[in-house]
Design a protein around this motif. Structure first.
Motif, mmCIF file in Angstrom:
data_model
loop_
_atom_site.group_PDB
_atom_site.id
_atom_site.type_symbol
_atom_site.label_atom_id
_atom_site.label_comp_id
_atom_site.label_asym_id
_atom_site.label_seq_id
_atom_site.Cartn_x
_atom_site.Cartn_y
_atom_site.Cartn_z
ATOM 1 N N GLY A 21 7.725 16.131 -35.305
ATOM 2 C CA GLY A 21 6.640 16.371 -34.472
ATOM 3 C C GLY A 21 6.994 15.784 -33.255
ATOM 4 N N PRO A 22 7.319 14.230 -32.975
ATOM 5 C CA PRO A 22 7.594 13.838 -31.915
ATOM 6 C C PRO A 22 8.658 14.275 -30.790
ATOM 7 C CG PRO A 22 7.203 12.072 -33.429
ATOM 8 C CD PRO A 22 7.293 13.291 -34.233
ATOM 9 N N LEU A 23 9.519 14.882 -31.780
ATOM 10 C CA LEU A 23 11.063 15.325 -31.171
ATOM 11 C C LEU A 23 10.911 16.799 -30.435
ATOM 12 C CD1 LEU A 23 13.535 13.980 -33.538
ATOM 13 C CD2 LEU A 23 13.028 13.040 -31.402
ATOM 14 N N THR A 24 9.968 17.558 -30.907
ATOM 15 C CA THR A 24 10.094 18.802 -30.194
ATOM 16 C C THR A 24 9.329 19.323 -28.987
ATOM 17 O OG1 THR A 24 7.919 19.466 -31.403
ATOM 18 C CG2 THR A 24 9.912 19.854 -32.743
ATOM 19 N N LYS A 25 8.341 18.394 -28.477
ATOM 20 C CA LYS A 25 7.766 18.802 -27.395
ATOM 21 C C LYS A 25 8.739 18.739 -26.159
ATOM 22 C CE LYS A 25 3.935 17.561 -24.294
ATOM 23 N NZ LYS A 25 4.703 17.927 -23.032
ATOM 24 N N ALA A 26 9.525 18.009 -25.981
ATOM 25 C CA ALA A 26 10.241 17.947 -24.852
ATOM 26 C C ALA A 26 11.426 19.141 -24.835
ATOM 27 C CB ALA A 26 11.270 16.511 -24.468
ATOM 28 N N ALA A 27 11.888 19.628 -25.814
ATOM 29 C CA ALA A 27 12.744 20.744 -26.382
ATOM 30 C C ALA A 27 11.905 22.072 -26.036
ATOM 31 C CB ALA A 27 13.207 20.738 -27.656
ATOM 32 N N ILE A 28 10.443 21.999 -26.531
ATOM 33 C CA ILE A 28 9.946 23.247 -26.216
ATOM 34 C C ILE A 28 9.364 23.414 -24.368
ATOM 35 C CG2 ILE A 28 7.439 24.186 -26.434
ATOM 36 C CD1 ILE A 28 7.489 22.859 -29.238
ATOM 37 N N ASP A 29 9.153 22.383 -23.931
ATOM 38 C CA ASP A 29 8.955 22.235 -22.418
ATOM 39 C C ASP A 29 10.227 22.900 -21.907
ATOM 40 O OD1 ASP A 29 6.308 21.354 -22.894
ATOM 41 O OD2 ASP A 29 6.848 19.230 -22.506
ATOM 42 N N ALA A 30 11.486 22.363 -22.148
ATOM 43 C CA ALA A 30 12.583 22.701 -21.258
ATOM 44 C C ALA A 30 12.690 24.161 -21.264
ATOM 45 C CB ALA A 30 13.705 21.776 -22.216
ATOM 46 N N VAL A 31 12.363 25.026 -22.264
ATOM 47 C CA VAL A 31 12.654 26.338 -22.296
ATOM 48 C C VAL A 31 11.348 26.851 -21.517
ATOM 49 C CG1 VAL A 31 12.586 28.443 -23.668
ATOM 50 C CG2 VAL A 31 13.859 26.424 -24.392
ATOM 51 N N ALA A 32 10.190 26.337 -21.537
ATOM 52 C CA ALA A 32 8.873 26.952 -21.074
ATOM 53 C C ALA A 32 8.989 26.722 -19.410
ATOM 54 C CB ALA A 32 7.740 26.307 -21.378
ATOM 55 N N GLU A 33 9.794 25.638 -19.063
ATOM 56 C CA GLU A 33 9.805 25.510 -17.549
ATOM 57 C C GLU A 33 10.940 26.021 -17.098
ATOM 58 O OE1 GLU A 33 9.956 21.164 -17.608
ATOM 59 O OE2 GLU A 33 7.736 20.928 -18.301
ATOM 60 N N GLY A 34 11.790 26.827 -17.743
ATOM 61 C CA GLY A 34 13.143 27.320 -17.230
ATOM 62 C C GLY A 34 14.188 26.538 -17.018
ATOM 63 N N LYS A 35 14.115 25.421 -17.689
ATOM 64 C CA LYS A 35 15.481 24.487 -17.604
ATOM 65 C C LYS A 35 16.501 24.911 -18.394
ATOM 66 C CE LYS A 35 12.534 20.248 -16.627
ATOM 67 N NZ LYS A 35 12.303 19.081 -17.355
ATOM 68 N N THR A 36 16.262 25.387 -19.584
ATOM 69 C CA THR A 36 16.900 26.229 -20.578
ATOM 70 C C THR A 36 16.627 27.664 -20.656
ATOM 71 O OG1 THR A 36 17.848 24.181 -21.538
ATOM 72 C CG2 THR A 36 18.331 26.371 -22.912
ATOM 73 N N ARG A 37 17.521 28.679 -20.536
ATOM 74 C CA ARG A 37 17.032 30.183 -20.221
ATOM 75 C C ARG A 37 17.885 30.723 -21.521
ATOM 76 N NH1 ARG A 37 19.436 34.176 -15.909
ATOM 77 N NH2 ARG A 37 21.125 32.813 -16.307
ATOM 78 N N PHE A 38 17.052 31.638 -22.209
ATOM 79 C CA PHE A 38 17.828 32.501 -23.298
ATOM 80 C C PHE A 38 18.025 33.657 -22.703
ATOM 81 C CE2 PHE A 38 15.978 29.401 -26.035
ATOM 82 C CZ PHE A 38 16.716 29.289 -27.243
ATOM 83 N N ILE A 39 19.069 34.203 -23.124
ATOM 84 C CA ILE A 39 19.790 35.470 -22.797
ATOM 85 C C ILE A 39 20.041 36.427 -24.026
ATOM 86 C CG2 ILE A 39 21.479 36.812 -21.234
ATOM 87 C CD1 ILE A 39 21.560 33.762 -19.981
ATOM 88 N N PRO A 40 19.453 37.446 -24.255
ATOM 89 C CA PRO A 40 18.161 38.134 -23.500
ATOM 90 C C PRO A 40 17.039 36.652 -23.716
ATOM 91 C CG PRO A 40 19.419 39.556 -24.878
ATOM 92 C CD PRO A 40 19.764 38.397 -25.279
ATOM 93 N N GLU A 41 16.072 37.135 -23.036
ATOM 94 C CA GLU A 41 14.708 36.290 -22.886
ATOM 95 C C GLU A 41 13.983 36.341 -24.309
ATOM 96 O OE1 GLU A 41 11.186 34.587 -22.553
ATOM 97 O OE2 GLU A 41 11.401 36.607 -22.648
ATOM 98 N N ARG A 42 14.119 37.226 -24.926
ATOM 99 C CA ARG A 42 13.152 37.544 -26.298
ATOM 100 C C ARG A 42 13.375 36.697 -27.161
ATOM 101 N NH1 ARG A 42 17.106 41.700 -26.673
ATOM 102 N NH2 ARG A 42 18.193 41.706 -28.701
#
Length: 887
Positions: free
Chosen positions: A370-391
């Motif tokens: 629980g305490p570890l996932t927020k920063a990792a979720i935010d990093a993708v939501a904020e575009g710091k890490t990008r998935f290619i393809p985005e889906r």
């Protein structure tokens, strides 16, 4: 200017490929020190198992990484591609245990932990470099001086630091939880170590008598052997059939235990009878329900999968299979088995030994997620890490948002042993970064270390920073972290990518990589996943031996679009070997015509012919498109662009036009100009192709006039404004379209190769007419034109001729004297008759209600596509007959 003037022989990839890899490695081209003056580009290689054998998935993964690395190295980036291997806990231990049993007839317990680990390290030293050699065979230009192993001292220190820090923060704890358990390997398993497959089983319908009533609840179970561990029966609170039973007691058959009927939303009203048995110690969903309702958890099996005394004296010691048969027989005898239904359902098997996995409630170490996932979720939501393809960010987010605490302990000997010691006197746990000899709480010397090791994914979750020497603040971390891109398959987004994200965000306070470039799986030509059981796996090393690594690499990249699976066809590998041979022969032609080449000659713009200006402009365009596609991770499109330019533009058009000036021209300056253009375009095109086909490009580049020591560190080609002739290129493209039209008409009319034909053209205006007069020689050279005649737009059109129209020109070809009209008419008629029979057959088939009603939709669509294709062909033949009638 450097230039290896040795003659080129026949193309043989096996004769050149590994010698060039040795050349690159010995000269240190794969290594670059951290250089703050340059922009960094870094990748950490997904570490293959140290037990591993290279497969097509590895080949694809490494090829994509190598293309990016070679491209960025040539662009001038400060590049670090860090390779390594994973200790692969269970896989490696199984290998050594099998060897021990086969050679000495012993188990690991016979020789003890210390001796067994010596054997594993010895095995690793002997076989661990095998996959590294195989990665080299593919041409992967990783920096072997930086290679890491998940259990080397640097990584081991990082693992200890992370474990201890998380424990001190209360984010690692011990708890009793359901885990995947392999009774044969005697360890908990991660989800990725469990293979699910459909098996033919049964649903047993069993009566659970209601206490104090002449009634019973019928439950349906796929696992009657676990009945003795039941501590409740559950129904859905919205199930009107079952509401009357909630709160009542029922008797668990065979053990006569009274348990309560509980209501829980998890129960599926539509499955079985709507009532389910709850066995918290032997089912993950039941375990969760047991926690919600505070149910007792009874383990009725031993860790080896046999039944224990809590299952009852009769079943104690039986295997699961033996117990199932006995339980079913006993239920029948008691009249409690109502009926049995066949059922196909998914069952988990250990990926190593294929034993059916047993969900067990055991005491394990867990990471609190629980305490570890927020920063990792935010990093993708904020575009710091990008998935290619985005889906694939949705796949990532879904797992992160629904993740359970992570079981990190494994009951193995090979791996990172958990740095926890138990005190035999005070009972406390001591967790330490260094090995200890006394309890940290009471200072007793009576301590023993936890025998378990950490899940392999724990150490690989730290890969982006442990490989660079963390927790030390090394030069590599300061320059190359965060890494630029992670290249991996979609099948391990949850298992690895997600874990790297939350571990790195926690310990580095930074993302592990800017981009996650996702590729699909390599499937066989029928679209099936490659597997040992199907026997459809293809050994990439065997393909390299037969066709060359360049051909394999080019096949993998040109058949690939980000995130999608690809089908592997050996025919495409052969075609790409032919492509390499085409480049070889084109280079051989150029080299043969450089005997009087002047490296210092630079033509002026006036020296350049229309063909020169066109190929130079086309080259500029190709460089721009390839660079843009590589930057967008559209590697397949980039490869296609290079292929089309080399095969079509350079080889099939420009070289043919260059021959006349090389062979027949008395104008020395004209010859020097064409030599310059041939060399300029070819050397830089080889540089552009180099990331995709590194071996053949290095070899040919060295045999051409060039600057620098190796193509691997040559500057990436750039478009040159002084060699951009857009208007001239447009004119050349029109001429080429006209020539293609003439070639197509000749081919359709079966005009014999080499037989020249008169060509009549009607330009749309005087400007086009002047262009055609000026470049009439191109039609003689490339269209086998005997005589070229230009007509005014208002002139009478030629009779008895076939015609094609391209922008600004009508092109006529008079065929009467070129073909035997009667013979050709007969041939086309024969084709028409044959085709008509197929059209009639398919039309009848597709109008048959019986066929349409019974055949699968895919079959019907295939037949419709055939009919459409045959109809198009018939239209072409009809047009051909009309043209022949005019002659």
């Amino acid at each position: 200017m450097k230039w290896n003037k040795e003659e080129l022989g026949a193309y043989s990839p096996n004769d050149i490929e590994m010698s060039w890899y040795d050349f690159w490695e010995k000269n240190g081209y794969f290594h670059q020190d951290a250089d703050k003056s340059k922009k960094p580009f870094s990748i950490v290689m997904p570490p293959p198992n140290v037990t591993g054998q290279l497969h097509m998935g590895h080949a694809l993964d490494n090829t994509l990484q190598d293309i990016l690395v070679r491209f960025k190295r040539m662009e001038g980036y400060n590049v670090a591609w860090i390779p390594g291997t994973d200790h692969a806990g269970i896989a490696t231990q199984v290998k050594v245990e099998q060897q021990l049993a086969k050679e000495e007839g012993k188990t690991r317990y016979d020789i003890g932990r210390e001796e067994f680990l010596k054997r594993v390290w010895a095995w690793k030293e002997k076989y661990g470099s095998r996959i590294e050699k195989q990665v080299r065979r593919l041409g992967s230009s990783c920096d072997w001086s930086r290679k890491r192993f998940t259990m080397d001292p640097v990584c081991a220190r990082a693992v200890r630091e992370v474990f201890c820090t998380l424990y001190e923060k209360g984010l690692i704890y011990q708890g009793q939880r359901i885990t995947n358990w392999c009774p044969h390997c005697n360890t908990a398993l991660s989800d990725i170590e469990v293979d699910h497959s459909d098996v033919q089983g049964s649903l047993w319908y069993v009566k659970y008598p209601v206490v104090g009533e002449d009634d019973y609840i019928m439950i349906a179970t796929t696992r009657p052997e676990t009945i003795m561990g039941d501590t409740a029966v559950a129904v859905n609170p919205e199930d009107d059939r079952m509401k009357k039973y909630v709160g009542k007691k029922v008797i668990v058959p065979l053990v006569n235990r009274e348990v309560e009927v509980i209501a829980d939303d998890y129960v599926d009203i539509g499955f079985g009878t709507g009532a389910v048995k709850i066995t918290p110690a032997h089912d993950p969903n039941d375990f969760a329900m047991g926690e919600r309702h505070h149910l007792e958890s009874i383990m009725i099996m031993n860790l080896d999968g046999t039944m224990n005394d809590k299952a009852g004296a009769k079943y104690d010691g039986m295997t699961r299979e033996e117990c199932r048969k006995a339980v079913v027989a006993d239920l029948q005898e008691l009249g409690l088995l109502d009926h049995i239904e066949p059922l196909t359902h998914s069952v988990g098997h250990c990926s190593r030994c294929k034993t059916i996995v047993e969900p067990f409630s055991t005491k394990q170490w867990f990471v609190k997620m629980g305490p570890l996932t927020k920063a990792a979720i935010d990093a993708v939501a904020e575009g710091k890490t990008r998935f290619i393809p985005e889906r694939f960010s949705k796949t990532y987010n879904h797992w992160m948002e629904n993740v359970h605490d992570w079981c990190i302990s494994r009951q193995l000997w090979w791996g990172h042993q958990i740095p926890a010691w138990y005190c035999d006197d005070c009972g406390e746990i001591s967790v330490s970064r260094e090995d200890i000899t006394e309890c940290q709480h009471c200072h007793s010397k009576h301590i023993h270390r936890d025998p378990d090791v950490l899940d392999t994914w724990f150490s690989s979750a730290l890969w982006p920073f442990s490989t660079m020497g963390w927790p030390e603040k090394t030069e590599d971390i300061q320059q190359f972290f965060p890494t630029s891109v992670m290249v991996t398959g979609y099948d391990i987004i949850f298992f690895w990518v997600a874990r790297m994200m939350f571990m790195t965000c926690e310990f580095m306070k930074e993302i592990p990589f800017h981009d996650v470039f996702i590729h699909g799986l390599v499937r066989d030509s029928q679209g099936r996943k490659m597997s040992k059981s199907l026997g459809n796996g293809i050994d990439p090393l065997g393909v390299c031996e037969q066709y060359g690594a360049d051909a394999l690499r080019f096949t993998l990249v040109t058949g690939n679009t980000p995130g999608n699976d690809m089908r592997f066809y050996m025919e495409r590998v052969e075609a790409n070997r032919n492509f390499a041979n085409k480049i070889w022969n084109a280079s051989k032609f150029v080299i043969m015509n450089l005997k009087d080449y002047d490296p210092g000659f630079k033509p002026s713009a006036d020296d350049l012919t229309l063909a020169d200006r066109w190929i130079l402009t086309s080259f500029n365009d190709t460089v721009s498109q390839v660079t843009a596609n590589l930057d967008k991770f559209e590697l397949g499109d980039a490869a296609d662009e290079v292929y089309d330019f080399i095969w079509n533009s350079y080889c099939d058009w420009y070289i043919e036009l260059a021959k006349q000036r090389l062979y027949k021209s008395d104008d020395q300056r004209s010859k020097q100009t064409v030599q310059y253009v041939l060399v300029y375009v070819l050397t830089h095109t080889l540089e552009m192709l180099h990331p995709f086909m590194p071996f053949v490009t290095e070899h040919l580049w060295q045999h051409l006039p060039h600057e620098g020591e190796s193509i691997i560190v040559a500057p990436w080609p750039q478009p040159r404004a002084d060699l951009e002739f857009t208007a001239d290129a447009a004119i050349m493209n029109v001429i080429m379209e006209a020539i293609k039209g003439i070639r197509n008409m000749r081919a359709e009319s079966n005009v014999p190769m080499g037989k020249k034909a008169p060509v009549i053209m009607v330009p749309s205006d005087e400007g086009m007419a002047q262009t055609l007069r000026k470049y009439e020689s191109y039609f003689h050279t490339l269209a086998f034109a005997d005589k070229v005649t230009l007509l005014a737009p208002d002139a009478a059109k030629p009779e008895n001729a076939v015609v094609t129209v391209v922008p600004g020109i009508e092109v006529y070809l008079q065929l009467k004297d070129l073909i035997d009209v009667e013979k050709e008419t007969a041939r086309v008629k024969k084709e028409q008759d044959k085709l008509q029979k197929e059209i009639d057959r398919l039309s009848k088939k597709l109008s048959n209600p019986g066929f349409l009603g019974k055949a699968p939709a895919a079959v019907v669509e295939k037949e419709k596509a055939k009919l459409a294709d045959y109809t198009d062909k018939m239209a072409s033949l009809t047009k051909r007959m009309e043209d022949l009638a005019k002659l």
